[in-house]
Structure formats: structure tokens, C-alpha cells
Design an enzyme around this catalytic site. Structure first.
Site, PDB file in Angstrom:
ATOM      1  N   HIS A  54       0.822  -1.211   0.000  1.00 10.00           N
ATOM      2  CA  HIS A  54       0.000   0.000   0.000  1.00 10.00           C
ATOM      3  C   HIS A  54       0.851   1.254   0.000  1.00 10.00           C
ATOM      4  CE1 HIS A  54       0.996  -0.649   4.250  1.00 10.00           C
ATOM      5  NE2 HIS A  54       0.667   0.600   4.507  1.00 10.00           N
ATOM      6  N   HIS A 106       4.705   0.087   0.300  1.00  9.86           N
ATOM      7  CA  HIS A 106       5.395  -0.673   1.338  1.00  9.86           C
ATOM      8  C   HIS A 106       4.504  -1.793   1.876  1.00  9.86           C
ATOM      9  CE1 HIS A 106       3.295   2.583   3.412  1.00  9.86           C
ATOM     10  NE2 HIS A 106       3.282   1.830   4.507  1.00  9.86           N
ATOM     11  N   ARG A 164       5.570   6.755  14.844  1.00 13.27           N
ATOM     12  CA  ARG A 164       5.359   7.021  13.423  1.00 13.27           C
ATOM     13  C   ARG A 164       4.788   8.416  13.252  1.00 13.27           C
ATOM     14  NH1 ARG A 164       1.425   4.921   9.106  1.00 13.27           N
ATOM     15  NH2 ARG A 164       0.793   6.976   8.323  1.00 13.27           N
ATOM     16  N   ASP A 185       0.488   4.854   2.036  1.00 14.50           N
ATOM     17  CA  ASP A 185      -0.308   5.280   3.185  1.00 14.50           C
ATOM     18  C   ASP A 185      -1.412   6.259   2.796  1.00 14.50           C
ATOM     19  OD1 ASP A 185       0.923   3.716   5.102  1.00 14.50           O
ATOM     20  OD2 ASP A 185       2.488   5.200   5.496  1.00 14.50           O
TER      21      ASP A 185
HETATM   22  C1  OGA Z   1       2.583   2.125   8.543  1.00 11.51           C
HETATM   23  C2  OGA Z   1       3.192   0.870   8.102  1.00 11.51           C
HETATM   24  C3  OGA Z   1       5.011  -0.619   8.445  1.00 11.51           C
HETATM   25  C4  OGA Z   1       5.671  -1.303   9.594  1.00 11.51           C
HETATM   26  O1  OGA Z   1       2.826   2.545   9.677  1.00 11.51           O
HETATM   27  O2  OGA Z   1       1.894   2.739   7.722  1.00 11.51           O
HETATM   28  O3  OGA Z   1       2.815   0.362   7.066  1.00 11.51           O
HETATM   29  O4  OGA Z   1       6.585  -2.094   9.326  1.00 11.51           O
HETATM   30  N1  OGA Z   1       4.139   0.391   8.887  1.00 11.51           N
HETATM   31  O5  OGA Z   1       5.277  -1.055  10.737  1.00 11.51           O
HETATM   32 MN    MN Z   2       1.658   1.886   5.879  1.00  9.77          MN
END
Ligand code: OGA
Ligand code: MN
Length: 283
Positions: free
Chosen positions: A111, A258, A274, A113
Site C-alpha cells: 500500500h 510498502h 510514526r 499510506d
Molecule cells: C505504517 C506501516 C510498516 C511497519 O505505519 O503505515 O505500514 O513495518 N508500517 O510497521
Molecule cells: Mn503503511
């Protein structure tokens, strides 16, 4: 445009060591616990544009340092659907935590984000505070390459298309941590977008949030979406990051997808902060 012209010369203030053939670079010479000078930041941004994913290792920072760095790119936004717990005094710093009895959020699907937003984020940043070594890697793929590798015929068809993106799958997820129980209306984005910082074209669809191409049914759209995803995620086009505590990693949601590898359970601790940097409306 916010790029400078750098030729292929080395940077003056930082180092950028590529981590795969198509994306990802480890950046040296940056200490995020201190103010970043403009010339240094200009090089970090240039490295981000060249490599799509940048990693700064060995950082020891506080939430405010993460926010300060994020806001050099765009304002630090909380999740639009409240999908993550924010820190008490920094609601725009989201906590991704996996611990006994409290498994972390799943992101084991390719995806970009929040592509279901009208104005999706420029990039996302994770700061690894605690990791279980060898588990919970994150994978990234290069969506410029995914576009450039298509035939001239398919490129020109996709160039003229738009697609619907929706949070439907997130809302249906069980357990659902969102502040809403109905998905907001879907939004329309170009299938091929132009990166505002580099001027390059990237494929901008993903198998999780893209429901259908405009004017096509979801059933008609799925085979093409699946084909594009398969091309985009060829191993040669993927960088897989092995986390260490102290990593600050930023990816560009405009030109990369990702996938969070789910090879762990709730006995394997993982704690990340994050942030999300606001972006522009795709064009
Ligand atoms: C996010 C995500 C990836 C991870 O926070 O959007 O996809 O490895 N994280 O935590
Ligand atoms: Mn993500």
C-alpha cells in the site's frame, strides 16, 4: 519544484549509501536530536528524492525531534481515521506497538499510506525504539520503475486514467481501531502521478486501497491491479529493511509502496513511533 540540481557528485554534508538496486539509502552525518542546518537538510531531501526511502541509524531522539524533522517536509498529521493511538502530548506522533496480549496493527499488504484521502501524505517516518531482531522487516518498492517498465502502449492508456481509492478494507478490518465505522466516500486519483519534487511519473495505485479504475467495475479492475502490483513488487524492485533500534526511516508515499512482513507474534516486542508528513493533491 523544491529540488536543487546536484549532478551525480557526492554530497558535501551527508553520505548516502544505496541499500538495493532500485531504492533505499542509508544516510550518514545527520543527528536528528540537533537542529539540522538548511544546507544539510537540502541534501537530505535530495537523497530522499533520489532513493525514495532513507534510513538514519543510531538515532536517540524525543518525539519533538521526530515532529521537527517531519515538519521540514510537511505538517505532521494525525491519522485521518484515528487508526493509531497518538502520544498524549504529541497526538500527531502515532504509536505502533506489539506486545503480549496486544498485537500490533497489521500492515502486511502492499500500500501507499492513506491513499484514500483527497490529499494523501507525502511521506511517513518510523522511529524504531524496540525491535525483535530479524523479525518484522518492512519492504518497499519503487513505483517510478514500475511505471517506466511498462510498454509504451500500456503507459499511454494508464496516463489517461484515474482510479477510486477507499478506506473500505481498513474499516472492515477486525479488530478495527478506527474512530469511524463507515468508510468515507472514495476519492479519485490519477493512475499515474507526477512527483512534485522530481517531476518524474510514478504509478499510483495499490492493491489495498484502490477499489477500481474510474468507469470500470471492481471485478474488471482487479486483474489489471494485480498485474501492476506483481510488476511493481518484483524482487529486483524491492528493498527489504531489517530494523534495528535507533533507526529513523522515511519513505515517499508518492512513488513507493510498502509492506510490513508479519513473521512475528505478540511475544516479540516491537515499538515504533510514526509520523506522517502532509503532501499535495496528486496530479
Ligand atoms: C505504517 C506501516 C510498516 C511497519 O505505519 O503505515 O505500514 O513495518 N508500517 O510497521
Ligand atoms: Mn503503511
Amino acid at each position: 519544484m523544491d529540488t536543487a540540481v546536484w549532478n551525480e557528485t557526492e554530497f558535501m554534508h551527508i553520505t548516502a549509501r544505496p541499500l538495493s538496486g532500485t531504492l533505499g539509502a542509508e544516510i550518514g552525518g545527520v543527528d536528528l536530536s540537533r537542529p539540522i542546518e538548511d544546507q544539510v537538510f537540502a541534501e537530505v531531501r535530495e537523497a530522499f528524492h533520489r532513493h525514495l526511502v532513507i534510513v538514519m541509524r543510531g538515532q536517540r531522539i524525543e518525539p519533538e525531534h521526530l515532529v521537527t524533522f517531519t515538519e521540514k517536509f510537511g505538517s505532521a498529521e494525525p491519522h485521518p481515521l484515528g487508526s493509531r493511538r497518538g502520544l498524549g502530548d504529541h497526538p500527531n506522533v502515532m504509536v505502533l506497538e506489539n506486545k503480549p496480549g496486544k498485537p500490533g496493527p497489521r500492515n502486511d499488504f502492499w500500500h501507499s499510506d492513506i491513499s484514500f484521502d483527497d490529499v494523501p501524505p507525502l511521506g511517513s517516518i518510523l522511529y524504531a525504539i524496540e525491535v525483535t531482531e530479524g523479525r518484522a522487516d518492512t519492504m518497499f518498492c519503487n513505483m517510478y520503475e514500475a511505471y517506466e517498465g511498462l510498454s509504451a502502449g500500456l503507459k499511454s492508456v494508464l496516463d489517461g486514467m484515474t482510479a477510486q481509492h477507499s478506506a473500505e478494507k481498513l474499516v472492515q478490518e477486525v479488530p478495527n481501531r478506527l474512530s469511524v465505522d463507515v468508510s468515507p466516500p472514495s476519492v479519485t486519483h490519477p493512475v499515474v502521478r507526477t512527483h512534485p519534487g522530481t517531476g518524474r511519473k510514478a504509478l499510483y495505485v495499490n492493491p489495498h486501497y484502490t477499489l477500481n479504475f474510474t468507469g470500470w467495475t471492481p471485478e474488471e479492475s482487479r486483474p489489471l491491479l494485480d498485474m501492476l502490483t506483481a510488476r511493481a513488487t518484483r524482487p529486483e524492485n524491492v528493498f527489504r529493511h531489517h530494523w534495528r533500534a535507533g533507526d529513523v526511516l522515511m519513505w515517499d508515499n508518492r512513488c513507493a509502496m510498502h509492506y510490513a512482513v508479519r513473521d512475528y507474534d505478540d511475544t516479540m516486542p516491537r515499538l515504533m513511533y510514526r509520523t506522517t508528513a502532509a503532501g499535495d493533491r496528486p496530479y
